[in-house]
Design a protein around this motif. Structure first.
Motif, mmCIF file in Angstrom:
data_model
loop_
_atom_site.group_PDB
_atom_site.id
_atom_site.type_symbol
_atom_site.label_atom_id
_atom_site.label_comp_id
_atom_site.label_asym_id
_atom_site.label_seq_id
_atom_site.Cartn_x
_atom_site.Cartn_y
_atom_site.Cartn_z
ATOM 1 N N ARG A 178 -5.179 1.503 -1.350
ATOM 2 C CA ARG A 178 -3.933 1.724 -0.273
ATOM 3 C C ARG A 178 -3.672 -0.195 0.122
ATOM 4 O O ARG A 178 -3.591 -0.472 0.672
ATOM 5 N N HIS B 277 -1.956 0.251 6.861
ATOM 6 C CA HIS B 277 -2.947 1.110 8.014
ATOM 7 C C HIS B 277 -2.475 2.963 8.614
ATOM 8 O O HIS B 277 -0.834 1.870 8.792
ATOM 9 N N ALA C 124 0.659 3.604 5.586
ATOM 10 C CA ALA C 124 0.023 3.174 4.765
ATOM 11 C C ALA C 124 0.390 3.997 3.565
ATOM 12 O O ALA C 124 1.375 4.899 3.829
#
Length: 537
Positions: free
Chosen positions: A14, A17, A21
């Protein structure tokens, strides 16, 4: 039963955040056995390279992280491994050939120093023993006159030669696993065959496992024991190579196997005006020697070439790496010093000052071979594509220029909303499309395209070929299309020039050159290309 050499389980990657993300890899699992070749295939942005970089923990932390997953090398976890352990693994147990050699090689260090660094760190070689082993490795990967290239800097080598240096560096540590991320992207078909044979021979001799990342399905069929097909960050199909190729089950795999550049170039109008010419063009680089560093010889990169390009015409320039193709393109745009006449719209630009030349730059654009090296990492995509608009004062204000940028990005198949992102946030193929958009936004008369599809997977290659042909039809742009991929040249070029050692060995209508080549060198190129097509069929 002994454990797999490499086991990747439920790997997720990933970027960012929260609501920003992006899940680049989603629950990917595969194994790699000793001496085996596993191919990861899929379109640009499918997660192939991100998966490979995760193995050596080379992704930018903390922006890139792993919500889940495990990567075991001989049963030892790498995802949570301390840095000293990772340093002992990188380049020794697991080595990697990166996709873009110009950005992977240090521009300030010689080839001997960079290959030798691996030998010094992992094998303790120094002095003459190290230099001798570097020379042996350069010979192994097919660098011509390798003894004269030891002290060369990366910019003094062709794109294909730089890629071969990267392979030499990766092989220096005699790794258990070699991760090859598009290792033959920059190579012509004849050298490609040599490199693939070299990798196979080394794999057999060293028992080395090979994780092969590529968009070239011909190479996959030729090289791989097993294949994993990736799409949008997931493995959608896997199995023995012959089974996946002959009996694909997933719709995406079927589309991927069916994709190839199609169609024929549109011939320019019989009365189309000449937009560019060169006469007896020469680019000679001096070779200096002795105490006083006097010129003792020359590298004749371009040696007396003449050509004429008409509006709406595509001239395909083909030949092996180091034949002078790229240098010819740079010389035509006066991006490297040359001798001989260069005419644009009938006017010789050879003696013009930078100020006199600037207005003509709008009409002469270039798409470089290495998109990451030619895109500034400090500028957003919008700033990169729009820079020419500002220089040439196109667009009444920032809003109008932003609209022109959005249009150019749309034309090359990118979301116009991505113009506020940066080059490192794109895949290799997407970066190449940004580079094409930068050239197209100015609506030039001539575009020099230096391997513009070499970094793209086959489905995107076909899209870009269609795109270039469509844009040429609408805007009557002339192309000089430099490539080692003869399938793409056949689909785009109505005239072909074959180069070897800085000279033209054959030049004529594309149909004649492809179907009835007159020179032995051209015949060898065509035979190598035909062999790769046979492999794919």
């Amino acid at each position: 039963m002994s454990p797999s050499l490499l086991r990747v389980e439920n790997l997720a990657v990933r970027f960012g955040h929260g609501h920003e993300a992006v899940d680049a890899v989603k629950s990917v699992s595969f194994t790699l056995e000793r001496g085996e070749t596993l191919a990861l295939v899929g379109e640009s942005g499918s997660g192939k390279s991100v998966t490979a970089l995760s193995i050596l923990q080379l992704l930018p932390y903390p922006r890139a992280h792993h919500p889940s997953g495990s990567i075991l090398l001989d049963g030892q976890e790498l995802l949570s491994a301390p840095e000293p352990l990772l340093r002992s693994v990188r380049g020794h147990r697991v080595a990697m050939v990166f996709q873009e050699p110009m950005t992977s090689l240090n521009p300030l260090h010689s080839i001997a120093d960079q290959v030798g660094e691996v030998l010094e760190i992992h094998q303790g070689l120094r002095g003459e023993a190290k230099r001798a082993r570097v020379l042996e490795l350069l010979h192994l990967v097919g660098i011509p006159k390798a003894e004269n290239r030891l002290d060369a800097l990366p910019h003094e080598l062709s794109g294909g030669q730089r890629q071969r240096v990267m392979i030499a560096m990766a092989l220096a540590g005699e790794p258990d696993i070699l991760i090859a991320d598009e290792p033959t992207t920059a190579l012509d078909v004849t050298i490609q065959a040599q490199i693939l044979k070299l990798l196979k021979d080394l794999q057999s001799r060293l028992g080395m496992a090979l994780l092969f990342i590529t968009h070239d399905l011909g190479i996959v069929r030729k090289m791989a024991d097993r294949v994993c097909v990736m799409y949008k960050g997931q493995v959608v199909e896997e199995g023995r190579t012959a089974t996946v190729f002959d009996h694909p089950t997933h719709d995406y795999t079927k589309r991927l196997l069916a994709a190839e550049p199609k169609g024929k170039p549109a011939a320019p109008a019989a009365d189309a005006p000449r937009v560019m010419e060169c006469r007896d063009l020469k680019v000679w680089f001096p070779i200096k020697g002795g105490i006083w560093r006097r010129t003792i010889d020359h590298v004749k990169a371009v040696d007396g070439i003449s050509l004429s390009l008409r509006q709406g015409q595509t001239l395909g320039v083909v030949g092996e790496s180091g034949s002078g193709k790229t240098t010819l393109g740079l010389a035509l745009l006066r991006l490297t010093d040359s001798q001989g006449a260069i005419l644009v719209d009938g006017q010789d630009i050879q003696g013009q000052s930078p100020g006199q030349l600037r207005p003509k730059r709008r009409h002469m654009q270039m798409v470089f071979q290495d998109p990451f090296g030619s895109l500034s990492p400090r500028l957003s995509v919008g700033q990169i594509v729009g820079e020419g608009l500002e220089v040439h004062k196109i667009g009444a204000d920032a809003a109008e220029r932003r609209a022109l940028i959005a249009q150019a990005l749309t034309e090359v198949g990118l979301d116009p909303d991505t113009q506020d992102r940066y080059p490192h946030e794109f895949s290799g193929g997407q970066r190449q499309r940004v580079a094409i958009a930068r050239a197209l936004v100015l609506k030039p008369k001539v575009i020099i395209l230096d391997e513009p599809t070499s970094a793209l997977d086959v489905s995107v290659q076909a899209q870009i070929v269609d795109l270039l042909r469509d844009i040429q039809t609408r805007h009557a742009i002339a192309y000089v299309f430099i490539s080692h991929d003869l399938r793409v040249v056949r689909a785009l070029a109505d005239e072909v020039m074959v180069m070897k050692d800085g000279q033209v060995v054959e030049h004529g209508p594309a149909a004649a050159v492809f179907d009835a080549p007159a020179q032995d060198y051209t015949k060898a190129l065509m035979a190598a290309a035909l062999h790769m097509e046979t492999v794919e069929s």
